[in-house]
Design a protein around this motif. Structure first.
Motif, short mmCIF file in Angstrom:
data_model
loop_
_atom_site.label_atom_id
_atom_site.label_comp_id
_atom_site.label_asym_id
_atom_site.label_seq_id
_atom_site.Cartn_x
_atom_site.Cartn_y
_atom_site.Cartn_z
N ASN A 86 43.87 102.92 52.23
CA ASN A 86 43.88 101.67 53.28
C ASN A 86 43.30 102.00 54.83
OD1 ASN A 86 46.01 100.72 51.44
ND2 ASN A 86 47.37 102.00 52.08
N CYS A 126 40.17 95.69 54.70
CA CYS A 126 40.97 94.50 54.66
C CYS A 126 40.65 93.72 53.59
CB CYS A 126 40.60 93.69 55.92
SG CYS A 126 39.19 92.86 56.20
N LEU A 127 41.62 92.63 53.22
CA LEU A 127 40.99 91.47 52.06
C LEU A 127 39.94 91.07 52.08
CD1 LEU A 127 45.03 90.26 51.55
CD2 LEU A 127 43.79 91.93 50.22
N ASP A 128 39.10 90.91 51.27
CA ASP A 128 37.80 90.28 51.19
C ASP A 128 38.03 88.71 52.11
OD1 ASP A 128 35.03 90.35 50.96
OD2 ASP A 128 35.29 88.95 49.21
N ARG A 147 32.08 96.77 49.65
CA ARG A 147 33.30 95.94 49.14
C ARG A 147 33.90 96.75 47.89
NH1 ARG A 147 30.06 91.55 50.92
NH2 ARG A 147 31.10 89.86 52.08
N VAL A 155 38.68 94.01 48.28
CA VAL A 155 38.80 94.27 49.69
C VAL A 155 37.43 94.60 50.47
CG1 VAL A 155 41.08 95.09 49.24
CG2 VAL A 155 39.29 96.69 49.11
#
Ligand SMILES: CC(C)(COP(=O)(O)OP(=O)(O)OC[C@H]1O[C@@H](n2cnc3c(N)ncnc32)[C@H](O)[C@@H]1OP(=O)(O)O)[C@@H](O)C(=O)NCCC(=O)NCCS
Length: 161
Positions: A86, A126-128, A147, A155
């Motif tokens: 994360n 972070c989310l893509d 990515r 992400v």
């Protein structure tokens, strides 16, 4: 802006709960360190959650303006195993306070703090498709490393210095 980063504290419980209600149900309050099993609405549950944050090896701040809690930002401890997945930093701004530069302000301060603490590079995931978070990270100088996929979820992994 009279913004401050304040360590989570019982004195701000009412202000925090007011922000929490604005976020609404669901585990989407990034940057506050709320886990699936935390119950934060009752006085005892809130106190237990604050106690867990104090014992967490990471650091947490609430973004406060004139006594209102506008958001939260977390810096995970380097040795925390969840950093691998994360990243070090996570943050969230309450919906009514977005688009005012608040995440950028808080992230700049926490990046400075991370540097002083010897965390290098500082990583973030972070989310893509999270355009606001991508812009926040790039505004702060983070560079896209790659990515990846967390299961089926695409992400982006970022690093700074
Ligand atoms: C991501 C988030 C924290 C941004 O907070 P914010 O205080 O509104 O961000 P800022 O006002 O500091 O804006 C930062 C950058 O994002 C851009 N931005 C803000 N909202 C945006 C949106 N909806 N779409 C695209 N870009 C956006 C701003 O233009 C700014 O870019 P710039 O510096 O190039 O002008 C906020 O949208 C949020 O809490 N989202 C839900 C939680 C979340 O996704 N957390 C991040 C998890 S990795």
């Amino acid at each position: 802006m009279g913004l401050e980063l304040v360590r989570p504290c019982a004195d701000l419980r009412d202000a925090w709960l007011e922000a929490h209600r604005e976020w609404g149900p669901g585990l989407h309050e990034d940057g506050f360190g709320i886990g699936e099993t935390d119950e934060v609405d009752s006085p005892d549950g809130f106190a237990a959650w604050l106690d867990a944050l104090v014992r967490d090896p990471g650091e947490f701040w609430w973004i406060v303006e004139d006594g209102s809690v506008l958001g939260g930002i977390a810096l995970r401890a380097p040795e925390d195993p969840s950093v691998v997945r994360n990243g070090h930093v996570g943050y969230g701004v309450r919906p009514s306070a977005r688009g005012r530069g608040i995440a950028s302000w808080a992230l700049a301060r926490v990046v400075d703090h991370a540097r002083r603490a010897g965390i290098a590079p500082v990583t973030a995931v972070c989310l893509d498709h999270n355009a606001a978070s991508v812009a926040t990270l790039e505004h702060a100088g983070f560079t896209l490393v790659r990515r990846e996929r967390h299961g089926v979820v695409p992400v982006r992994r970022y690093e700074l210095g």
